[in-house]
Design a protein around this motif. Structure first.
Motif, PDB file in Angstrom:
ATOM      1  N   PRO A 303       0.795  -1.235   0.000  1.00  0.00           N
ATOM      2  CA  PRO A 303       0.000   0.000   0.000  1.00  0.00           C
ATOM      3  C   PRO A 303       0.824   1.281   0.000  1.00  0.00           C
ATOM      4  N   SER A 450      -6.067  -3.093  -6.135  1.00  0.00           N
ATOM      5  CA  SER A 450      -5.422  -4.333  -5.700  1.00  0.00           C
ATOM      6  C   SER A 450      -6.040  -4.866  -4.411  1.00  0.00           C
ATOM      7  N   THR A 451      -6.581  -3.964  -3.601  1.00  0.00           N
ATOM      8  CA  THR A 451      -7.275  -4.397  -2.386  1.00  0.00           C
ATOM      9  C   THR A 451      -8.524  -5.183  -2.749  1.00  0.00           C
ATOM     10  N   TYR A 452      -9.314  -4.644  -3.670  1.00  0.00           N
ATOM     11  CA  TYR A 452     -10.580  -5.284  -4.034  1.00  0.00           C
ATOM     12  C   TYR A 452     -10.401  -6.492  -4.948  1.00  0.00           C
ATOM     13  N   MET A 455      -6.448  -8.612  -2.282  1.00  0.00           N
ATOM     14  CA  MET A 455      -6.513  -8.965  -0.868  1.00  0.00           C
ATOM     15  C   MET A 455      -7.899  -9.466  -0.448  1.00  0.00           C
ATOM     16  N   ARG A 503      -2.973 -10.773   9.772  1.00  0.00           N
ATOM     17  CA  ARG A 503      -4.005  -9.940   9.167  1.00  0.00           C
ATOM     18  C   ARG A 503      -5.397 -10.306   9.695  1.00  0.00           C
ATOM     19  N   ASN A 519     -16.189  -9.714   3.848  1.00  0.00           N
ATOM     20  CA  ASN A 519     -15.120  -9.141   3.028  1.00  0.00           C
ATOM     21  C   ASN A 519     -15.513  -9.076   1.559  1.00  0.00           C
TER      22      ASN A 519
END
Length: 599
Positions: A303, A450-452, A455, A503, A519
């Motif tokens: 990030p 990249s989060t959606y 991760m 995490r 999530n």
């Protein structure tokens, strides 16, 4: 003289006096009495075989009022806890609110029983009622779910036990997470940082050794508390699985799919497309490593920005940027943003006694929202405000409907927020005057994507695997951490060498008692919104009205129905999801092209 933009929100206009507000306490008492009265009224109506729908509609109105009131109190207390973590009285009020909520949930069981008892003739008469038609989707949905549950006496018992069990574990998690402190050395002095503060320090620090030291400290703190969090996670998931077993549900995703109002086929199609395109994320991370002159990245490198704008943005400038871009899409959206800034809906001041993160709360009786963040002058803060204002705009449209018609699935809850975020960020990329500035903004867009696309889908896979293990018994902290590391390795491949084994401790969605598998809805919503945003650019003028209509129907349609009715799209067709990924793919392509000569 230019008008000052307030950086602190106004909560006293709702309930003066905060957690000790007499108005708040009196309202809680009123709600508790109303719930008792409504429960008695429901008992008198069962079984319902009358032709007249008037008594039913009156009860429905009363139920919607107490639901709105209970929700508003809960959201208000969340705001109080967030703005001042030292206010111990908030915890007591949250416990009181939880009791009211539990009584409400028991009343809802009685309400479901009433719906189930309606004769076919009475039900058909109800369907013809003009007022009821506004929220008919919700009533039909409830009737269908009743069939999947146990008799209402058993459901009432489950709700009663959840107060000191299921819900209490989630509250315990929030307390434990808020108390975690990471020792961080600054100018020779060691200070206790919250998890959020520590991450922020790592994210924005230019000193590699300092970042490593903070992460080592973070890992040590997490390792020493892992057993506690594993116990909480096991008890929440164990309670949920016991309830599912009691109800005879053999698909652990059943409740999540229903809450999201989405078919498993649609989710499977979307996740398959996401997996097919995760090579794009690895291409980006490989370039990121090259730019940093590293063989592999660490999880906390992902990030961080390879390119940063050194320019600080004032809060007043942030407001102007957002309002301008919102007005460019629609005058209604722009005027709404101006109102939110000026009327004290946003808590943006950066203070030590605040919680970390950002959120938007809905206050349905007041027909308002409140937005929370800590503004530190980064462009990411501007994007965060735009994101949360999108939620608030969605709330404002739904506030005009009856409470039953506002109950949107969690997968479309991010539609307006991601859309608003795109409005602000894409405009900034287009207007960038230097490659450095453009790369910084592109990277912000890609990292969010990249989060959606990376991760969160991997967290979905992690959670499904965890529940498989939990069905066979208690899962220890080391096994959970190993599973987390394995999941991240599958996602990032060789591009990331050090993973975040803990995490699972710092993502609150894993501990949500109301929303299982909380999530993956973010990825669904992100891509659904991206698809809408792409269409808005293609269709231009007039789309704003269709956009508002879609938001208004989010509490009255499934995701598939919304796409068909307002976008003319089939979500079981992978082409929609491929088109939704394209904006991120294009950003990665431009990023790689601009950085070709830098490696």
């Amino acid at each position: 003289m230019k008008q000052t933009v307030p950086m602190r929100w106004d909560l006293d206009s709702l309930y003066p006096g905060g957690s000790r507000s007499p108005k708040l306490m009196n309202f809680l008492t009123e709600l508790q009495q109303s719930i008792e009265n409504i429960t008695n009224d429901i008992h008198k109506l069962q079984p319902y075989e009358e032709v007249s729908t008037e008594p039913l509609v009156q009860v429905f109105d009363e139920i919607q009022y107490v639901m709105s009131g209970s929700f508003q109190v809960e959201e208000f207390l969340i705001c109080l806890r967030a703005e001042n973590t030292q206010d111990d009285h908030v915890t007591k009020m949250i416990a009181e609110s939880a009791k009211t909520k539990a009584d409400l949930e028991k009343m809802e069981v009685e309400f479901d029983s009433l719906l189930a008892s309606l004769s076919e003739h009475a039900w058909n008469e109800l369907l013809e009622n003009t007022e009821v038609r506004t929220y008919l989707f919700h009533l039909k949905e409830r009737r269908q779910r009743i069939e999947a549950k146990r008799p209402h006496e058993i459901e009432k018992t489950i709700q009663s036990l959840s107060v000191s069990g299921f819900s209490a574990w989630e509250d315990h998690y929030e307390q434990q997470l808020s108390k975690l402190r990471v020792p961080v050395e600054t100018a020779g002095k060691t200070e206790p940082f919250s998890i959020g503060q520590a991450f922020s320090e790592v994210l924005f620090s230019d000193e590699e050794e300092r970042r490593k030291t903070i992460i080592q400290s973070y890992n040590h703190v997490c390792a020493s508390h892992a057993d506690t969090f594993a116990s909480i996670l096991n008890n929440i998931s164990g309670f949920r699985l016991d309830v599912y077993r009691e109800r005879g549900w053999d698909n652990v995703l059943k409740e999540a799919l229903e809450q999201n109002r989405i078919n498993e086929e649609t989710v499977d199609t979307m996740t398959a497309v996401v997996k097919e395109n995760q090579h794009l994320l690895r291409d980006f991370l490989e370039r990121k490593a090259q730019l940093a002159r590293k063989e592999t990245l660490t999880w906390y490198d992902i990030p961080t920005s390879s390119f940063q704008s050194k320019q600080k943005i004032s809060y007043a400038e942030a407001k102007d940027i957002i309002v301008q871009q919102f007005h460019a899409f629609s005058e209604k959206l722009g005027a709404f943003a101006e109102k939110a800034f000026q009327e004290g809906w946003i808590e943006a001041e950066d203070r030590a006694d605040k919680m970390d993160g950002g959120f938007c709360t809905s206050l349905p009786l007041a027909k308002e929202s409140r937005i929370f963040l800590s503004f530190r002058g980064h462009y990411q803060d501007v994007v965060t405000i735009a994101h949360e204002l999108g939620h608030a705009y969605h709330n404002a449209i739904l506030h005009e409907l009856p409470y039953f018609a506002r109950q949107k699935g969690t997968s479309v809850a991010e539609t307006a927020s991601t859309f608003s975020e795109n409005l602000v960020l894409d405009a900034a990329v287009t207007r960038a005057t230097t490659d450095q500035e453009k790369l910084a903004l592109l990277e912000m867009k890609i990292v969010a994507g990249s989060t959606y696309l990376g991760m969160i889908p991997s967290m979905y896979e992690f959670e499904k695997e965890f529940y498989k293990k939990r069905q066979n018994g208690y899962v220890g902290s080391e096994e959970i951490s190993t599973l987390m590391e394995k999941t991240e390795t599958a996602l990032y491949g060789d591009t990331v060498g050090e993973h975040d084994r803990y995490r699972w401790m710092t993502i609150p969605q894993f501990y949500s008692t109301e929303k299982p598998f909380y999530n993956i809805p973010y990825t669904i919503g992100y891509l659904f919104s991206n698809g809408i945003y792409t269409l808005s650019k293609q269709q231009g003028e007039g789309f704003a009205r269709r956009y508002d209509a879609l938001l208004r129907d989010t509490g009255r349609m499934t995701v598939e129905q919304l796409a068909a009715a307002h976008l003319h799209q089939d979500l079981t067709d992978k082409h929609f999801w491929e088109a939704s990924i394209k904006p991120v793919a294009d950003a990665i392509e431009e990023y790689l092209e601009l950085t070709n000569t830098m490696v």
